[in-house]
Design a protein around this motif. Structure first.
Motif, PDB file in Angstrom:
ATOM      1  N   UNK A  75       0.831  -1.212   0.000  1.00  0.00           N
ATOM      2  CA  UNK A  75       0.000   0.000   0.000  1.00  0.00           C
ATOM      3  C   UNK A  75       0.863   1.258   0.000  1.00  0.00           C
ATOM      4  N   UNK A  76       1.927   1.232   0.775  1.00  0.00           N
ATOM      5  CA  UNK A  76       2.795   2.415   0.848  1.00  0.00           C
ATOM      6  C   UNK A  76       3.495   2.691  -0.472  1.00  0.00           C
ATOM      7  N   UNK A  77       3.893   1.622  -1.178  1.00  0.00           N
ATOM      8  CA  UNK A  77       4.670   1.776  -2.403  1.00  0.00           C
ATOM      9  C   UNK A  77       3.825   1.716  -3.662  1.00  0.00           C
ATOM     10  N   UNK A  78       2.531   1.761  -3.516  1.00  0.00           N
ATOM     11  CA  UNK A  78       1.644   1.784  -4.681  1.00  0.00           C
ATOM     12  C   UNK A  78       1.905   3.040  -5.508  1.00  0.00           C
ATOM     13  N   UNK A  79       1.535   2.978  -6.781  1.00  0.00           N
ATOM     14  CA  UNK A  79       1.774   4.124  -7.676  1.00  0.00           C
ATOM     15  C   UNK A  79       1.146   5.400  -7.139  1.00  0.00           C
ATOM     16  N   UNK A  80      -0.014   5.279  -6.526  1.00  0.00           N
ATOM     17  CA  UNK A  80      -0.677   6.443  -5.937  1.00  0.00           C
ATOM     18  C   UNK A  80      -0.609   6.402  -4.412  1.00  0.00           C
ATOM     19  N   UNK A  81       0.350   5.670  -3.876  1.00  0.00           N
ATOM     20  CA  UNK A  81       0.475   5.516  -2.439  1.00  0.00           C
ATOM     21  C   UNK A  81       1.149   6.693  -1.758  1.00  0.00           C
ATOM     22  N   UNK A  82       1.259   6.646  -0.445  1.00  0.00           N
ATOM     23  CA  UNK A  82       1.823   7.762   0.327  1.00  0.00           C
ATOM     24  C   UNK A  82       3.255   8.122  -0.070  1.00  0.00           C
ATOM     25  N   UNK A  83       4.066   7.128  -0.407  1.00  0.00           N
ATOM     26  CA  UNK A  83       5.469   7.428  -0.749  1.00  0.00           C
ATOM     27  C   UNK A  83       5.541   8.276  -2.010  1.00  0.00           C
ATOM     28  N   UNK A  84       4.840   7.879  -3.058  1.00  0.00           N
ATOM     29  CA  UNK A  84       4.863   8.669  -4.299  1.00  0.00           C
ATOM     30  C   UNK A  84       4.154  10.004  -4.137  1.00  0.00           C
ATOM     31  N   UNK A  85       3.118  10.051  -3.298  1.00  0.00           N
ATOM     32  CA  UNK A  85       2.461  11.331  -3.030  1.00  0.00           C
ATOM     33  C   UNK A  85       3.434  12.300  -2.367  1.00  0.00           C
ATOM     34  N   UNK A  86       4.235  11.783  -1.431  1.00  0.00           N
ATOM     35  CA  UNK A  86       5.224  12.623  -0.771  1.00  0.00           C
ATOM     36  C   UNK A  86       6.286  13.098  -1.761  1.00  0.00           C
ATOM     37  N   UNK A  87       6.722  12.203  -2.641  1.00  0.00           N
ATOM     38  CA  UNK A  87       7.723  12.594  -3.639  1.00  0.00           C
ATOM     39  C   UNK A  87       7.170  13.662  -4.578  1.00  0.00           C
ATOM     40  N   UNK A  88       5.925  13.547  -4.967  1.00  0.00           N
ATOM     41  CA  UNK A  88       5.325  14.578  -5.826  1.00  0.00           C
ATOM     42  C   UNK A  88       5.244  15.902  -5.086  1.00  0.00           C
ATOM     43  N   UNK A 122       7.287  16.884  -2.916  1.00  0.00           N
ATOM     44  CA  UNK A 122       8.644  17.411  -2.851  1.00  0.00           C
ATOM     45  C   UNK A 122       9.166  17.867  -4.206  1.00  0.00           C
ATOM     46  N   UNK A 123       8.376  17.689  -5.265  1.00  0.00           N
ATOM     47  CA  UNK A 123       8.773  18.201  -6.571  1.00  0.00           C
ATOM     48  C   UNK A 123       9.182  17.152  -7.587  1.00  0.00           C
ATOM     49  N   UNK A 124       9.070  15.886  -7.251  1.00  0.00           N
ATOM     50  CA  UNK A 124       9.415  14.821  -8.204  1.00  0.00           C
ATOM     51  C   UNK A 124       8.198  14.591  -9.098  1.00  0.00           C
ATOM     52  N   UNK A 125       8.344  14.889 -10.391  1.00  0.00           N
ATOM     53  CA  UNK A 125       7.193  14.813 -11.292  1.00  0.00           C
ATOM     54  C   UNK A 125       6.787  13.373 -11.589  1.00  0.00           C
ATOM     55  N   UNK A 126       7.739  12.532 -11.837  1.00  0.00           N
ATOM     56  CA  UNK A 126       7.447  11.148 -12.201  1.00  0.00           C
ATOM     57  C   UNK A 126       8.127  10.196 -11.209  1.00  0.00           C
ATOM     58  N   UNK A 127       7.486   9.946 -10.091  1.00  0.00           N
ATOM     59  CA  UNK A 127       8.077   9.012  -9.112  1.00  0.00           C
ATOM     60  C   UNK A 127       8.179   7.608  -9.719  1.00  0.00           C
TER      61      UNK A 127
END
Length: 316
Positions: free
Chosen positions: A148-161, A163-168
């Protein structure tokens, strides 16, 4: 002077009672002792370890399929086919990479964390519990949480977005990244085990040796290299062997998180292929051959590593 009677008397047996032939202990008490104490363990080992291995080896020599009789004897054909099977060779490569990561990373990080937590105080005791908690969790629970955390729309990628990462990265959907994501999850769960083992080793280091080295002018790094690290050899042996065996038979993480994908077997380990071939495809004979080869690889690699590490313990 000895009298004539003493001179003519027959010599007495040396040692008196010691010269008597000792009667052998009766066999029955010894047999009963083994039956009452040793037999349960031996019986358990035979039933749950030795017998399954022998049965699997028997199946590996056949084309056994419970839903497609009759069963025919194939000899070593299953084993010959394994080493020309691209799927098995890919699984062997994936398993080797996963094992290498899981053996190295928790060992290194576990030693570092153990050095930081090797202090007295309630805070450090609480932190030890925090680091050990993942070890006692079910691997299925850990897999579901991290998927769940590492899902494409999960919390980790949401946090990276944020922080400015366009394509996690697609942690579990990209074939080039998924294996390392699974390996990282396994490392996260096994880290606490390594920390506890290294902490036990650190607490067994004699303080007199460290104080003597400090008096001789050795700094912290020199004391660690000359005193602490050699005495942690048994801890290193335990961690390496446990991690090696655990990583090589990884199945549950792969099944729950990626189901062997993405793509064509990007994260499929040998253990995953064994169960998929045996229970999904019902090719029990071929799956048994895979299991026997996996068992032999684990036994040989573990034996070599254990021998080398134990020789290091003796040399130190």
């Amino acid at each position: 002077m000895a009298t004539a009677a003493e001179a003519t008397a027959p010599p007495r047996e040396a040692g008196g009672a010691m010269a008597k032939v000792r009667r052998r202990r009766p066999m029955w008490p010894r047999v009963w002792h083994f039956v009452s104490f040793g037999a349960p363990g031996v019986l358990t080992y035979v039933c749950f370890v030795l017998a399954p291995i022998l049965i699997a080896f028997g199946y590996s020599l056949t084309n056994y399929n419970p839903f497609n009789p009759p069963t025919k004897f194939e000899g070593l054909d299953n084993f010959r086919l394994l080493f020309t099977d691209d799927e098995f060779l890919t699984a062997l490569r994936v398993t080797s990479i996963l094992t290498l990561i899981v053996v190295i990373v928790p060992n290194v990080l576990g030693l570092g964390v153990a050095l930081l937590l090797d202090k007295r105080g309630g805070l450090y005791n609480a932190l030890r519990s925090v680091f050990f908690t993942p070890v006692i969790l079910s691997s299925v629970v850990v897999s579901i949480i991290w998927s769940r955390l590492l899902d494409t729309e999960g919390p980790v990628n949401q946090l990276l977005r944020w922080l400015g990462v366009r394509n996690p990265p697609g942690w579990l959907s990209d074939p080039d990244v998924a294996l390392y994501s699974v390996a990282s999850i396994v490392c996260w769960q096994m880290l606490g085990f390594c920390v506890v083992v290294y902490l036990a080793g650190l607490q067994g280091v004699p303080q007199e040796l460290l104080e003597a080295a400090a008096i001789d002018g050795a700094g912290p790094v020199r004391r660690f290299k000359a005193v602490t690290w050699p005495l942690l050899a048994p801890s290193l042996t335990i961690n390496t062997v446990v991690l090696l065996i655990s990583a090589f038979k990884t199945y549950d993480f792969v099944k729950v998180i990626t189901n062997g994908g993405p793509g064509s077997g990007a994260t499929a380990t040998i253990a995953f292929n064994v169960l998929a071939t045996g229970f999904d495809a019902n090719h029990v004979g071929y799956a048994s051959a895979m299991a026997i080869v996996m068992l032999l690889i684990i036994a040989v690699v573990t034996g070599v590593v254990l021998k080398l590490l134990q020789r290091r313990e003796v040399d130190l």
